[in-house]
Scaffold this active site. Sequence first.
Site, PDB file in Angstrom:
ATOM      1  N   ARG A 209       0.787  -1.412   0.222  1.00  0.00           N
ATOM      2  CA  ARG A 209      -0.122  -0.084   0.147  1.00  0.00           C
ATOM      3  C   ARG A 209       0.902   0.976   0.065  1.00  0.00           C
ATOM      4  NH1 ARG A 209      -5.283   0.258   2.431  1.00  0.00           N
ATOM      5  NH2 ARG A 209      -5.195   2.649   1.217  1.00  0.00           N
TER       6      ARG A 209
ATOM      7  N   ARG B 138       3.376   4.959 -16.245  1.00  0.00           N
ATOM      8  CA  ARG B 138       3.463   4.285 -17.870  1.00  0.00           C
ATOM      9  C   ARG B 138       5.226   5.483 -17.774  1.00  0.00           C
ATOM     10  NH1 ARG B 138       1.254  -0.130 -18.061  1.00  0.00           N
ATOM     11  NH2 ARG B 138      -0.711  -0.264 -18.110  1.00  0.00           N
TER      12      ARG B 138
ATOM     13  N   CYS C 136      -7.313   3.064 -12.931  1.00  0.00           N
ATOM     14  CA  CYS C 136      -7.877   3.571 -11.952  1.00  0.00           C
ATOM     15  C   CYS C 136      -9.019   3.677 -11.227  1.00  0.00           C
ATOM     16  CB  CYS C 136      -7.041   4.846 -12.537  1.00  0.00           C
ATOM     17  SG  CYS C 136      -5.699   5.562 -12.951  1.00  0.00           S
TER      18      CYS C 136
ATOM     19  N   GLU D  77     -11.657   7.216  -5.284  1.00  0.00           N
ATOM     20  CA  GLU D  77     -11.893   7.085  -3.817  1.00  0.00           C
ATOM     21  C   GLU D  77     -13.453   7.797  -3.244  1.00  0.00           C
ATOM     22  OE1 GLU D  77     -10.830   5.669  -1.382  1.00  0.00           O
ATOM     23  OE2 GLU D  77      -8.549   5.328  -2.101  1.00  0.00           O
TER      24      GLU D  77
ATOM     25  N   ARG E  56      -3.810   7.276  -4.164  1.00  0.00           N
ATOM     26  CA  ARG E  56      -3.483   5.587  -3.051  1.00  0.00           C
ATOM     27  C   ARG E  56      -3.081   4.499  -4.278  1.00  0.00           C
ATOM     28  NH1 ARG E  56      -7.697   8.082  -0.297  1.00  0.00           N
ATOM     29  NH2 ARG E  56      -7.337   8.235   1.831  1.00  0.00           N
TER      30      ARG E  56
ATOM     31  N   TYR F  85       3.728   6.077   2.547  1.00  0.00           N
ATOM     32  CA  TYR F  85       2.477   6.592   2.882  1.00  0.00           C
ATOM     33  C   TYR F  85       3.399   8.311   2.980  1.00  0.00           C
ATOM     34  CZ  TYR F  85      -0.781   3.551   3.636  1.00  0.00           C
ATOM     35  OH  TYR F  85      -1.767   2.957   3.075  1.00  0.00           O
TER      36      TYR F  85
ATOM     37  N   ARG G   4      -2.132   6.731   8.122  1.00  0.00           N
ATOM     38  CA  ARG G   4      -2.134   4.761   8.150  1.00  0.00           C
ATOM     39  C   ARG G   4      -1.122   4.787   9.134  1.00  0.00           C
ATOM     40  NH1 ARG G   4      -4.928   0.393   6.059  1.00  0.00           N
ATOM     41  NH2 ARG G   4      -4.336  -0.927   8.100  1.00  0.00           N
TER      42      ARG G   4
END
Length: 120
Positions: A7, A63, A74, A77, A89, A107, A115
């Site tokens: 993540r 890319r 993609c 959220e 994210r 992060y 998180r």
Amino acid sequence: MAVRAVRGAVQLERDEAGHMGDQVKQLLNAILERNALTADELISIWFTATPDLHSDFPAAAARELGIVDVPLICAQELDIAGAMPRVVRILAHVESDRAKADIAHVYLGAAATLRKDIAQ
């Protein structure tokens, strides 16, 4: 070789294609470096962006880094009241011999507050 999920997230300062590209590249590079991964070990990557980001597809940055033979997608959220704005994210599926506990989730900047339990 096991399949692992990594993540990551970054908060953008502004909704601008060049800025998004730079920040997503930084995040992807950090994920690869901190987990000692190469592009050949990537299986797929999911990118999500908060609803306030419209300038570009986050996957375009991958890319531009030369990640061209990995499936990318993609999505947007959920639009949750009070959520951190301008966040991209990543959920990357990778081949790795690392134990789950040894995976470094990344992060960057203000996104680290999302998180605190897994951010490294």
